[in-house]
Scaffold this active site. Structure first.
Site, short mmCIF file in Angstrom:
data_model
loop_
_atom_site.label_atom_id
_atom_site.label_comp_id
_atom_site.label_asym_id
_atom_site.label_seq_id
_atom_site.Cartn_x
_atom_site.Cartn_y
_atom_site.Cartn_z
N HIS A 152 -3.61 -5.72 1.02
CA HIS A 152 -2.97 -5.92 2.32
C HIS A 152 -2.94 -7.40 2.73
CE1 HIS A 152 -2.53 -1.75 3.75
NE2 HIS A 152 -3.58 -1.50 3.00
N GLU A 161 -1.20 -8.70 5.02
CA GLU A 161 -1.06 -8.82 6.48
C GLU A 161 -2.40 -8.73 7.19
OE1 GLU A 161 -0.66 -6.14 4.81
OE2 GLU A 161 -1.08 -4.34 6.00
N CYS A 198 0.84 -1.21 0.00
CA CYS A 198 0.00 0.00 0.00
C CYS A 198 0.88 1.26 0.00
CB CYS A 198 -0.97 -0.04 1.18
SG CYS A 198 -2.35 1.09 0.98
#
Lengths: 241, 83
Positions: free
Chosen positions: A204, A206, A87
């Site tokens: 994302h 994560e 990002c």
């Protein structure tokens, strides 16, 4: 395998990235503050996390690229260390010139915060070797400037060198304009550098790396990195052929 | 002391989503705008030995930080501050 998570003023996904590498994968992990430098030998993986470094002033990532920590990131990238920009981290890598192209505001000018489907463009990378090429995965996005732009020659080169890692797609893997959340060229969601050791991606991973979060599609990205670093997979097949 | 006015704008051919939104609003108000491009105006006050040096510094600022050459062009004017 040792990981550094760079913390810029305004990073807000640093703790999530730290948690995944440290707790989910059980690997040594450290924060590196943007004012610090580090030695490339000290880390195997460097993560530039999401957020709004320096408030996105001027352009997203434009100011962060001049941080002292980024000097060390350039050197680590040159030495072949793995660099993962997620990002805002992707935006910084573009501004830094470690990846080609630039980001513009989303074409509808809205901040997009929702899950997207991604078609895996290449599994031949240190970051995606545990995915199947063409596989469709789901990950969240959360950005206002993810509208990837590069000139036609650059796009052609990315395709030719098999460097487009993720495309925004529909659930079946069709790469359509409707499935493109931000107007990104060719539905590009993530790209590699020429040497394949630097990955920038808007989604994302994560945020979808644990059962408790309801989605583990992102976990394989981190597991791929570990597989690669521990020498269980080789990459570069498609480049040789 | 010198004052620089720097204009950074998207290159021709790069779609400008903000410009498109503003064009829509202008046309909604009846202004019949043909095209709208949004840029940035950056004003910098700087020290330099002379005008040429000031201009050279401003150009370097633009190339290094203020404009992204992938997307943007820049132009600037520099004047010496009158005391």
């Amino acid at each position: 395998m040792r990981c550094a998570v760079i913390v810029f003023p305004g990073s807000n996904c640093d703790v999530d990235c730290f948690h995944v590498w440290k707790d989910v994968l059980g690997q040594p992990t450290e924060y590196v503050f943007h004012k610090e430098r580090f030695s490339a030998e000290d880390f195997d993986l460097i993560i530039l996390p999401g957020g709004f470094s320096y408030g996105d002033y001027l352009r997203a990532g434009a100011i962060a690229r001049f941080s002292p920590a980024m000097d060390s990131v350039y050197k680590a990238a040159e030495k072949g260390k793995l660099i993962l920009g997620i990002c805002n981290g992707f935006q910084i890598l573009l501004e830094a010139g470690l990846l080609p192209g630039a980001m513009m505001k989303n074409r509808d000018l809205k901040f997009h915060c929702h899950d997207v489907y991604l078609k895996v463009g290449t599994a031949d990378s240190p970051f995606t070797n545990m995915y199947l090429p063409g596989e469709v995965v789901k990950m969240p996005i959360a950005h206002g400037e993810g509208n990837y732009y590069a000139d036609a020659d650059t796009i052609e080169r990315l395709k030719r060198e098999d460097r487009i890692v993720f495309y925004y797609s529909d659930e079946k893997g069709n790469i359509t304009d409707e499935a493109n959340p931000n107007g990104s060229a060719e539905n590009i969601a993530g790209i590699l550098n020429e040497e394949r050791n630097v990955l920038g991606m808007m989604p994302h991973p994560e945020r979808c790396a644990e059962e408790i979060l309801g989605n583990t599609d992102g976990k394989r990205l981190f597991m791929s990195i570990l597989e690669y670093l521990e020498g269980r997979v080789k990459i570069g097949k498609s480049r040789r052929s | 002391m010198f004052n620089a006015k720097i204009c950074v704008r998207f290159k021709n051919g790069v779609l400008d989503p903000q410009g498109a939104a503003i064009k829509g609003a202008l046309n909604h108000l009846g202004f019949e705008a043909e095209d709208v491009r949004v840029g940035k105006l950056i004003e910098v006050k700087l020290k330099a030995g002379n005008l040429e040096e000031a201009k050279a510094k401003v150009r370097m600022m633009c190339e290094k930080l203020l404009a992204n050459p992938v997307l943007e062009d820049f132009s600037f004017e520099v004047v010496e501050e009158s005391i």
